[in-house]
Each structure stands twice: as C-alpha cells, then as structure tokens.
Design an enzyme around this catalytic site. Sequence first.
Site, mmCIF file in Angstrom:
data_model
loop_
_atom_site.group_PDB
_atom_site.id
_atom_site.type_symbol
_atom_site.label_atom_id
_atom_site.label_comp_id
_atom_site.label_asym_id
_atom_site.label_seq_id
_atom_site.Cartn_x
_atom_site.Cartn_y
_atom_site.Cartn_z
ATOM 1 N N CYS A 365 31.371 49.577 49.935
ATOM 2 C CA CYS A 365 31.538 49.516 51.302
ATOM 3 C C CYS A 365 30.820 50.528 52.091
ATOM 4 C CB CYS A 365 33.069 49.453 51.569
ATOM 5 S SG CYS A 365 33.587 49.425 53.307
ATOM 6 N N CYS A 368 32.959 52.233 54.780
ATOM 7 C CA CYS A 368 33.990 52.817 54.438
ATOM 8 C C CYS A 368 33.507 54.424 53.904
ATOM 9 C CB CYS A 368 34.893 52.296 53.222
ATOM 10 S SG CYS A 368 35.282 50.683 53.597
ATOM 11 N N ASP A 369 32.442 54.250 53.092
ATOM 12 C CA ASP A 369 32.125 55.674 52.340
ATOM 13 C C ASP A 369 30.838 56.010 52.918
ATOM 14 O OD1 ASP A 369 34.345 54.873 50.942
ATOM 15 O OD2 ASP A 369 33.214 54.157 49.347
HETATM 16 C C1 LIG Z 1 36.885 50.189 46.637
HETATM 17 C C2 LIG Z 1 37.333 49.595 48.224
HETATM 18 C C3 LIG Z 1 37.233 50.569 49.100
HETATM 19 C C4 LIG Z 1 37.583 50.019 50.484
HETATM 20 N N1 LIG Z 1 37.549 50.946 51.558
HETATM 21 C C5 LIG Z 1 37.778 50.744 52.838
HETATM 22 C C6 LIG Z 1 38.036 51.883 53.900
HETATM 23 O O1 LIG Z 1 37.737 52.817 53.597
HETATM 24 N N2 LIG Z 1 38.349 51.412 55.157
HETATM 25 C C7 LIG Z 1 38.505 49.878 55.302
HETATM 26 O O2 LIG Z 1 38.903 49.545 56.467
HETATM 27 N N3 LIG Z 1 38.357 49.093 54.342
HETATM 28 C C8 LIG Z 1 38.156 49.321 53.089
HETATM 29 N N4 LIG Z 1 38.005 48.447 51.957
HETATM 30 C C9 LIG Z 1 38.189 47.046 52.566
HETATM 31 C C10 LIG Z 1 39.776 46.551 52.466
HETATM 32 O O3 LIG Z 1 40.450 47.025 51.453
HETATM 33 C C11 LIG Z 1 39.975 45.191 52.627
HETATM 34 O O4 LIG Z 1 39.161 44.712 53.808
HETATM 35 C C12 LIG Z 1 41.597 44.876 52.791
HETATM 36 O O5 LIG Z 1 42.203 45.376 51.655
HETATM 37 C C13 LIG Z 1 41.482 43.250 52.816
HETATM 38 O O6 LIG Z 1 42.958 43.033 53.284
HETATM 39 P P1 LIG Z 1 43.500 41.543 52.768
HETATM 40 O O7 LIG Z 1 44.959 41.806 52.930
HETATM 41 O O8 LIG Z 1 42.800 40.551 53.409
HETATM 42 O O9 LIG Z 1 43.258 41.146 51.264
HETATM 43 P P2 LIG Z 1 43.381 42.157 49.977
HETATM 44 O O10 LIG Z 1 43.444 43.669 50.189
HETATM 45 O O11 LIG Z 1 42.274 41.595 48.801
HETATM 46 O O12 LIG Z 1 44.836 41.644 49.270
HETATM 47 C C14 LIG Z 1 44.830 40.321 49.054
HETATM 48 C C15 LIG Z 1 46.249 40.171 47.831
HETATM 49 O O13 LIG Z 1 46.326 39.082 47.351
HETATM 50 C C16 LIG Z 1 46.886 39.056 46.313
HETATM 51 N N5 LIG Z 1 46.886 37.589 45.605
HETATM 52 C C17 LIG Z 1 45.674 36.791 45.573
HETATM 53 N N6 LIG Z 1 46.052 35.755 44.957
HETATM 54 C C18 LIG Z 1 47.569 35.716 44.746
HETATM 55 C C19 LIG Z 1 48.281 35.013 44.291
HETATM 56 N N7 LIG Z 1 47.956 33.441 43.807
HETATM 57 N N8 LIG Z 1 49.667 35.122 44.308
HETATM 58 C C20 LIG Z 1 49.986 36.459 44.449
HETATM 59 N N9 LIG Z 1 49.060 37.272 44.942
HETATM 60 C C21 LIG Z 1 47.937 37.004 45.315
HETATM 61 C C22 LIG Z 1 45.799 39.939 45.534
HETATM 62 O O14 LIG Z 1 46.439 40.527 44.492
HETATM 63 C C23 LIG Z 1 45.779 41.039 46.459
HETATM 64 O O15 LIG Z 1 46.727 42.031 46.332
HETATM 65 C C24 LIG Z 1 37.592 48.725 50.791
HETATM 66 C C25 LIG Z 1 37.783 47.938 49.779
HETATM 67 C C26 LIG Z 1 37.475 48.355 48.398
HETATM 68 C C27 LIG Z 1 37.608 47.290 47.401
#
Ligand SMILES: Cc1cc2nc3c(=O)[nH]c(=O)nc-3n(C[C@H](O)[C@H](O)[C@H](O)COP(=O)(O)OP(=O)(O)OC[C@H]3O[C@@H](n4cnc5c(N)ncnc54)[C@H](O)[C@@H]3O)c2cc1C
Length: 545
Positions: A365, A368-369
């Site tokens: 990302c 982010c970094d």
């Molecule tokens: C290494 C890394 C660093 C990042 N750094 C940043 C940053 O510094 N700043 C920033 O803004 N963004 C950052 N991001 C991006 C950010 O984390 C994501 O955009 C954000 O978390 C997305 O949120 P979400 O809720 O849509 O999905 P997610 O965070 O992916 O959460 C989805 C959740 O759904 C759960 N799930 C899926 N299927 C099922 C199921 N069938 N039953 C139950 N649970 C389920 C998963 O286990 C997961 O916990 C980073 C991402 C990564 C990987």
Amino acid sequence: MVETGQPRERIQQAVTEQAQARLRELFGKMPHEIPLILFTRPGKNEAYSEAARQVIRAIREMAPKVSLREFDLGHDLAQTNGVTQAPTLLFDPGRFKIRWLGAPLGEEGQTFVEALFMMGYGLSGLSEQSLKILEKLDSPREIKLFVSPTCPYCPHQAVNALKAAVERPDLISLEIIDIQANPELTERYAAHGVPMAYANDQLIAQGAQPEELFISSLEKLEQQSVFIPDNDAEEVETDLVIVGGGPAGLTAGIYAVRSGLKAVIVERDALGGQVATTPVVENYPGLTQVGGKALVDIMVNHALQYANIFPGEEVVDIQPGEPIVVTTTRRRFKTKVVLLATGATYRHLEAPGEARLAGAGVSYCATCDGPLFVGKKVIIVGGGDSAATEALHLHHLGAKVTLVHRRDKLRAQARLAQSLAEAKIPVFFNSRVVEIKGSDRVTGVTLFNSRTKETMDLPAEGVFIAIGYQPAVDLARKIGVELTPDGYIKRDDRHRTNVPGIYSAGDVEGGYKQIVTAAGQGSEAALAIFEGLVNPYWKGRESPA
Ligand SMILES: Cc1cc2nc3c(=O)[nH]c(=O)nc-3n(C[C@H](O)[C@H](O)[C@H](O)COP(=O)(O)OP(=O)(O)OC[C@H]3O[C@@H](n4cnc5c(N)ncnc54)[C@H](O)[C@@H]3O)c2cc1C
C-alpha cells in the site's frame, strides 16, 4: 465548632469495632479450615517475616479456622514445596497452589482478607463469563503477580488472580510477589511497574484489568485489551447481520444500532480485518500515528457499546428470504438484512523473502507506507493501473522508483503509461521478482528476465507489490450477487446488491482501499439499510424518494 478530636476518634473507634465484629462473624461462618505455613530465615527479610506474623496473628484473633505453622527455609517442607524465598506464606497447600512472597502489608492487607474468605468459603466469586473461559482451560498456568504495599491498583489484580487460582486449583498456581521483599525476582522479570502479571513466564498484563480481561489474558497467555462475552444461543433474531469485523463492518454496527436497529457483527478471524495486521497507521484522521492493533481495539471497544459481536465464527451460508437465514460455524441468525463487509486481501508474489520482510520494506500500500520511503530506492511490482498509480504516487512523494513487470508491455491505461514515461520512471519488462533480499530490512531484489533467461540483482529499500486484490466474494457468489468485471461486488448508490436484503460495504466493493473509505462506506450502508427498512419500497429495486 469541632471539639478537640474526641468525637471523631470515638466515631472511628465505633466504625472499627463494627467492622471487626462483621469480620469476626464472617470468619466464624467459614466452612473450611485454612492452614497457613510461613517459611522464614533469620537474617533474611526479618522485618517482612515479623510483619507477616503480626498480620496473621491479628487475623487469627477473629478467624478461629485460620492456623499458622512456621518453619525455617532449610526445613524439608520448604524443599518439598519448592520454597526458596523468605518470607513465603503458603495457603492451605493441600487444596491450593497459592503462595505469598513477602508480607501482606499496606494496600495488600485487603487482598489477604479476600484470599482467606475465598478459600474459607471455597468460592471464587468469578463472573459467569470468566467461569466459562476457565472451564475450557486444559493446560497449567503458573501465575506470578508482582505487587507492592503502596500500590492502590494491585489488590484488584491480585483478587483476579486469586479467584482464578481458587477456581481451578487443578491447573492454576499463583505466586503473589512483593517487589520490595524480592528485588532479585523483580529484576529478573523487569517488574518495575506494578501490578504486573506473568503466566508461564509470558507477560500477560501490566496494570489492573477488569476480571474477564485478566481471565482471558490468562487463558490466551497474552495481554487482551478487548473482552467479548461468549454467546451460547443457537439461534439469534436480529434486524441486521454484518459479515466481517473490519473497519467497514464495525462502523456499520455502530451506525445501525444508533439508528435504532438490532445489529450483530460476525467475524471469522481477527477483529479489525486487515488493520489488525498493519504495524502502523499514519493516515487515520485524529490519530497522527497509531499501531494497527491499537486502532482495532479502539474501534472494537466502540462498536461493542452498540452491536453484539460474534468473533471466531465464519458465515458459511446465507439463504435469502423473509427472514434471511444466516448460518455460521456456531449458530443461525434470522435477519431482515445482511451487510457483506468481507473485505479483500492483497495478492502476494509468493517470492522468497516476501512474507519475512513484510512490514520491513515489503509493502502492499503506497498510500499507507509511501512517506517512509522519501528519497529512497523503491521497486513497484506490477503492470496494471494500481501499479502505475502507486509508482506515480511514490515518485511524487520523492522516492526513486523503478517498475518491474513480467510482461512486455504495461496493462495500465495509456494515460497512466504516458505519465510514467513523462516522470522518467524506468520499467524492467519481462521481469519477475524471484527473491526479495535482506536480513532485517529489504536491501534489494533478484530479477529473472524471461526473454534473456538472465538474473540480476537490483538494490532497493522498499518493494511495493501491486499485482491486484482478491476480494472475499465466495458467499456473495454463492447467493447470486452480481460481481463487477474485476470480481468485486456490484452495488447501487445505496450499497444494495441485486439480491433483495443483501448490501455491501468496504474493500469488497473495490475502489479506494483505505480504512477511512471502508469506514465511510460502512456508515453509508448502515444508514441506507435503516432507511430501506423504514421505507415501504425497500424490497424493490427503486431508490427511496
Ligand atoms: C498490510 C496492510 C497495511 C495497510 N495500511 C493501511 C493504512 O496505513 N491506512 C489505510 O487507510 N489503510 C491501510 N490498509 C488498507 C485497509 O486496512 C483496508 O482498506 C481496510 O481494512 C478495509 O476494511 P474492510 O472492513 O472493508 O475489510 P477488511 O479489513 O478486509 O475486513 C473484512 C473482514 O471480513 C472478515 N470475513 C470475510 N469473510 C467472512 C465470513 N465468511 N465470515 C466472517 N467474517 C468474514 C475477514 O476475516 C475480515 O476480518 C492496509 C492494508 C494492509 C493489508
């Protein structure tokens, strides 16, 4: 006018007498004997040994079932019980594995009295939730709790530990260690801030905790900052089931319940989603720099004030209808609406060094970094729109960017490809990263050219992998939710999918993948769901007026 102290003294005396009478009554009713064994050694911590004798003598005047025997540290009994410090006090060693290293002085006097009541009545007084956790415990826990007589927070944590040791004497042992009487042990465990708790030599808590948090830290052998009550219900009726406990799902939970809906959040893995794996977040408004786990704890604690969270269970099936039936690995939910906030994961290269150096130069990302790589050499891996966008973003930040792409031309839009050329960003075509190098931090990559069959090393301090995302759409696909050509959930401007009652939010919808955008989409979806439920047209596809 207050007279010369006489009335106050009389009141204090009356209160003391009343308290003593009450203690005498409670001690008198205790069903169990409590034999105490004190190990001492002349010339070693004598002031503490004498203090321990005095405290016990005072208690015994009120508690006939408490008895005391004293032995020298050289006595066989000390060896049989593994006692090496003086003074050490053992509590009813036939029933419990509880000992006090030092004397129960100052604030700790209260802990001592509570310990005697627990053992005398044979009742830990643990809450139902704590008992559930301890029932499942199947391996020993050796607690070392460091305390000090002048610490007002220590008795609370000591009582938590005592409750655990009284409840499960078969598996839990407890040493309450006075740091002043035991400087060597204190130094060995670096217990310079009390209360500090270790279990099986793992630090499990610094400071006092609510009982359930202490018990779950003890069970998991690591400090827990969030406690989510266990729920045994086989079937739960609700208005909204949110699948996924990342930023989108947690925010949707807060907004939905604040709108008046009943909402649950189901998470199969670590709460917080991708944020839980992020070392540091620097772009969340209001928090200049925050650890990913710390941000997750803040969000989860907030969401818990509103929604019920069901962690550690996966949604495995959704049957659309009225109600919609959601089946997880533990129970069934009957609900009016489902919000899919299942997120996405970055695609990995699967190259040696990638997993080991993630967060140490390997990133997925640039938004982010990127700021960490200003003025440094970085490699972007990929040839699509996101690789080109990330390369330009890093270039504008001031990083020295090189693009590596496995094909002979970019897949990115022509306009982006032109911007790369204008920025004079070098591109290595027909090249694959076959290894990411570095011991603690990235120092470079090894490339393999599929045309020339040659390998070469390229120095770099950062490797940004931009080869696409894997949206979590298995469930969506299973129930016939329409997807975009890129494989994300297709939804309308109110986050509704083509299947009635099924909404989406966050990374699973594609677009910008950031914590704030996911949280924003979660809030939008929850508000749209609320409006949809109170609007008679919600079952249809029309947008509410
Ligand atoms: C290494 C890394 C660093 C990042 N750094 C940043 C940053 O510094 N700043 C920033 O803004 N963004 C950052 N991001 C991006 C950010 O984390 C994501 O955009 C954000 O978390 C997305 O949120 P979400 O809720 O849509 O999905 P997610 O965070 O992916 O959460 C989805 C959740 O759904 C759960 N799930 C899926 N299927 C099922 C199921 N069938 N039953 C139950 N649970 C389920 C998963 O286990 C997961 O916990 C980073 C991402 C990564 C990987």
